[in-house]
Design a protein around this motif. Sequence first.
Motif, short mmCIF file in Angstrom:
data_model
loop_
_atom_site.label_atom_id
_atom_site.label_comp_id
_atom_site.label_asym_id
_atom_site.label_seq_id
_atom_site.Cartn_x
_atom_site.Cartn_y
_atom_site.Cartn_z
N VAL A 211 15.92 0.09 -7.35
CA VAL A 211 16.64 -0.38 -6.16
C VAL A 211 16.68 0.74 -5.13
CG1 VAL A 211 18.87 -1.20 -5.29
CG2 VAL A 211 18.04 -1.96 -7.53
N PRO A 212 16.21 0.50 -3.90
CA PRO A 212 16.22 1.54 -2.88
C PRO A 212 17.63 2.11 -2.66
CG PRO A 212 14.84 -0.27 -2.17
CD PRO A 212 15.55 -0.73 -3.42
N ASP A 213 17.71 3.44 -2.58
CA ASP A 213 18.97 4.14 -2.36
C ASP A 213 19.06 4.53 -0.88
OD1 ASP A 213 21.18 5.78 -2.28
OD2 ASP A 213 20.48 7.16 -3.83
N LYS A 214 19.80 3.76 -0.12
CA LYS A 214 19.88 3.96 1.32
C LYS A 214 20.58 5.28 1.69
CE LYS A 214 19.42 -0.80 2.54
NZ LYS A 214 19.86 -2.02 2.08
N LYS A 215 21.41 5.81 0.79
CA LYS A 215 22.11 7.07 1.08
C LYS A 215 21.13 8.25 1.12
CE LYS A 215 26.60 5.87 -0.88
NZ LYS A 215 27.55 6.17 -1.96
N ARG A 216 20.03 8.15 0.40
CA ARG A 216 19.05 9.25 0.36
C ARG A 216 17.77 8.90 1.11
NH1 ARG A 216 17.82 10.69 -5.46
NH2 ARG A 216 18.00 8.45 -5.79
N HIS A 217 17.87 7.95 2.03
CA HIS A 217 16.70 7.54 2.81
C HIS A 217 16.81 8.13 4.21
CE1 HIS A 217 13.36 5.02 3.99
NE2 HIS A 217 14.03 4.71 5.08
N PRO A 218 15.75 8.66 4.75
CA PRO A 218 14.43 8.84 4.17
C PRO A 218 14.41 10.00 3.16
CG PRO A 218 14.45 9.74 6.38
CD PRO A 218 15.80 9.09 6.16
N LEU A 219 13.63 9.83 2.13
CA LEU A 219 13.59 10.79 1.04
C LEU A 219 13.16 12.18 1.50
CD1 LEU A 219 13.92 11.36 -1.97
CD2 LEU A 219 11.57 10.55 -2.30
N PRO B 287 0.78 -1.24 0.00
CA PRO B 287 0.00 0.00 0.00
C PRO B 287 0.82 1.29 0.00
CG PRO B 287 0.08 -0.87 2.20
CD PRO B 287 0.78 -1.87 1.31
N ASP B 288 2.13 1.18 0.28
CA ASP B 288 2.91 2.41 0.40
C ASP B 288 4.40 2.11 0.19
OD1 ASP B 288 3.69 1.20 2.83
OD2 ASP B 288 2.27 2.39 3.98
N ALA B 289 5.22 3.16 0.24
CA ALA B 289 6.65 3.03 -0.01
C ALA B 289 7.35 2.12 1.00
CB ALA B 289 7.31 4.40 -0.07
N PRO B 290 7.08 2.24 2.31
CA PRO B 290 7.75 1.32 3.24
C PRO B 290 7.47 -0.16 2.92
CG PRO B 290 6.86 3.18 4.45
CD PRO B 290 6.33 3.28 3.03
N ALA B 291 6.25 -0.47 2.54
CA ALA B 291 5.92 -1.86 2.18
C ALA B 291 6.66 -2.26 0.90
CB ALA B 291 4.41 -2.01 1.99
N MET B 292 6.76 -1.33 -0.07
CA MET B 292 7.47 -1.61 -1.31
C MET B 292 8.94 -1.90 -1.03
SD MET B 292 7.34 -1.49 -4.83
CE MET B 292 6.12 -0.32 -5.37
N MET B 293 9.55 -1.09 -0.17
CA MET B 293 10.96 -1.28 0.15
C MET B 293 11.20 -2.61 0.86
SD MET B 293 12.06 2.59 1.25
CE MET B 293 13.75 2.15 1.61
N LYS B 294 10.23 -3.05 1.62
CA LYS B 294 10.34 -4.34 2.32
C LYS B 294 10.24 -5.50 1.33
CE LYS B 294 8.32 -6.92 6.13
NZ LYS B 294 7.23 -6.98 7.11
#
Length: 159
Positions: free
Chosen positions: A136-144, A7-14
């Motif tokens: 691919v999630p970019d951990k350097k720019r997280h949280p956006l 439903p959202d970005a955190p779920a997508m990243m998981k």
Amino acid sequence: GFFGATPDAPAMMKEFPKWRDQDHNPRFKSVGICATCSLLASDHEAPATNVFLGGYSVGMLSTSIVESMLKECGVSAKESKEMTKKIVSLAEEFGLSVSAFGGKHSKSGQSGHLLQIFMKRNLVDKYAYAALPMGVPDKKRHPLGKYLMEDGSTKGPFG
């Protein structure tokens, strides 16, 4: 669609690490929108200054993706089918490429389109995440949301 499971970005990243085909995964395609934070900034995924003129597209899509999105918004199954046909027809009528849905290419030959979506700052981290190519999630720019508040993160070569 897959909005219930993602439903959202955190779920997508998981979920994303489980998808060997990355942003080409049908689950990603059914809920994700690849985006850039600025027209001029050098973004990692698809900088507009590099890809916009040449067109940018995820390839062939099924109209069922549009139908599913409409149903998730409360439109009935019957109405979503009718509306999807109208949306594709209108896009074609106004010269947009709908070749990804089995329709005509644009007269210009450009397959990509630029759509601006604005959201309140408090929603950014719920519905968006920073990504490298292929989603691919970019951990350097997280949280956006925090990254976007930093000086220079959305400035391009002219700002």
